[in-house]
Design a protein around this motif. Structure first.
Motif, PDB file in Angstrom:
ATOM      1  N   SER A 100       0.843  -1.192   0.000  1.00  6.68           N
ATOM      2  CA  SER A 100       0.000   0.000   0.000  1.00  6.68           C
ATOM      3  C   SER A 100       0.873   1.235   0.000  1.00  6.68           C
ATOM      4  O   SER A 100       1.892   1.287   0.705  1.00  6.68           O
ATOM      5  CB  SER A 100      -0.903   0.032   1.232  1.00  6.68           C
TER       6      SER A 100
ATOM      7  N   ALA B 139       0.775   5.842  -1.062  1.00  6.22           N
ATOM      8  CA  ALA B 139      -0.028   7.056  -1.223  1.00  6.22           C
ATOM      9  C   ALA B 139      -0.536   7.157  -2.658  1.00  6.22           C
ATOM     10  O   ALA B 139       0.225   6.959  -3.602  1.00  6.22           O
ATOM     11  CB  ALA B 139       0.803   8.274  -0.866  1.00  6.22           C
TER      12      ALA B 139
ATOM     13  N   ARG C  12      -5.096   6.211  -0.609  1.00  8.34           N
ATOM     14  CA  ARG C  12      -4.235   5.037  -0.667  1.00  8.34           C
ATOM     15  C   ARG C  12      -4.457   4.264  -1.962  1.00  8.34           C
ATOM     16  O   ARG C  12      -5.552   4.200  -2.486  1.00  8.34           O
ATOM     17  CB  ARG C  12      -4.560   4.144   0.535  1.00  8.34           C
TER      18      ARG C  12
ATOM     19  N   ASP D 214      -3.231   0.355  -3.655  1.00 11.69           N
ATOM     20  CA  ASP D 214      -2.573  -0.923  -3.399  1.00 11.69           C
ATOM     21  C   ASP D 214      -1.873  -1.383  -4.670  1.00 11.69           C
ATOM     22  O   ASP D 214      -2.260  -1.016  -5.780  1.00 11.69           O
ATOM     23  CB  ASP D 214      -3.584  -1.991  -2.967  1.00 11.69           C
TER      24      ASP D 214
END
Length: 153
Positions: free
Chosen positions: A98, A100, A134, A136
């Protein structure tokens, strides 16, 4: 004659890595031997890193370097073994990182760096999340099991 450091390795980083190694050795000496700590400046093949070593680094940070631009930081949030469709001689697993959303990376192979595992290349694919902050990334690894001896026919 003074020791010269490359631009990627500073004295502060070297001292930090040495201090971390000493602290780890004092806290859990068996982990030092089991992990085979690799200096962050040494690049290694992903095949040298076991799934178990990666799984033990869940919730730790990795620096990800693209060919151009600064490194970004991601966290390894999930690891999972998968069923290897090609049989017991192969292992398959996935890693979820994960980061930003503002520093989003594309689907590509990047150089990952971890203070304990060293540097290695990994192909990742962005996986959009419901979070606005976020993003992933998933890496799926499918490779021959280390130490597997194929049957002779």
């Amino acid at each position: 004659m003074p020791i010269r450091f490359s631009s990627n390795l500073t004295r502060r980083k070297l001292l930090f890595d040495a201090a971390a190694l000493i602290a780890l050795g004092l806290a859990a000496p068996e982990a030092v031997v089991a992990e085979s700590i690799v200096p962050c400046w040494r690049k290694r093949a992903l095949s040298e890193i076991s799934f178990q070593s990666l799984a033990r680094q869940t919730n730790t940070r990795f620096a990800v370097r693209a060919a151009a631009g600064p490194a970004i930081t991601v966290s390894l949030t999930e690891t999972a073994m998968r069923e290897a469709a090609s049989g017991p001689e192969h292992e398959s697993f996935s890693l979820i990182f994960s980061g930003a959303r503002g520093e989003m990376l594309g689907q590509e192979t990047y150089e990952f760096e971890h203070w304990l595992l060293g540097r290695f290349d990994l192909f990742i694919v962005p996986v959009l999340t419901a979070s606005r902050s976020r993003i992933d990334y998933e890496a799926v690894v499918h490779r021959p099991r280390s130490g597997f001896l194929p049957a002779h026919t």
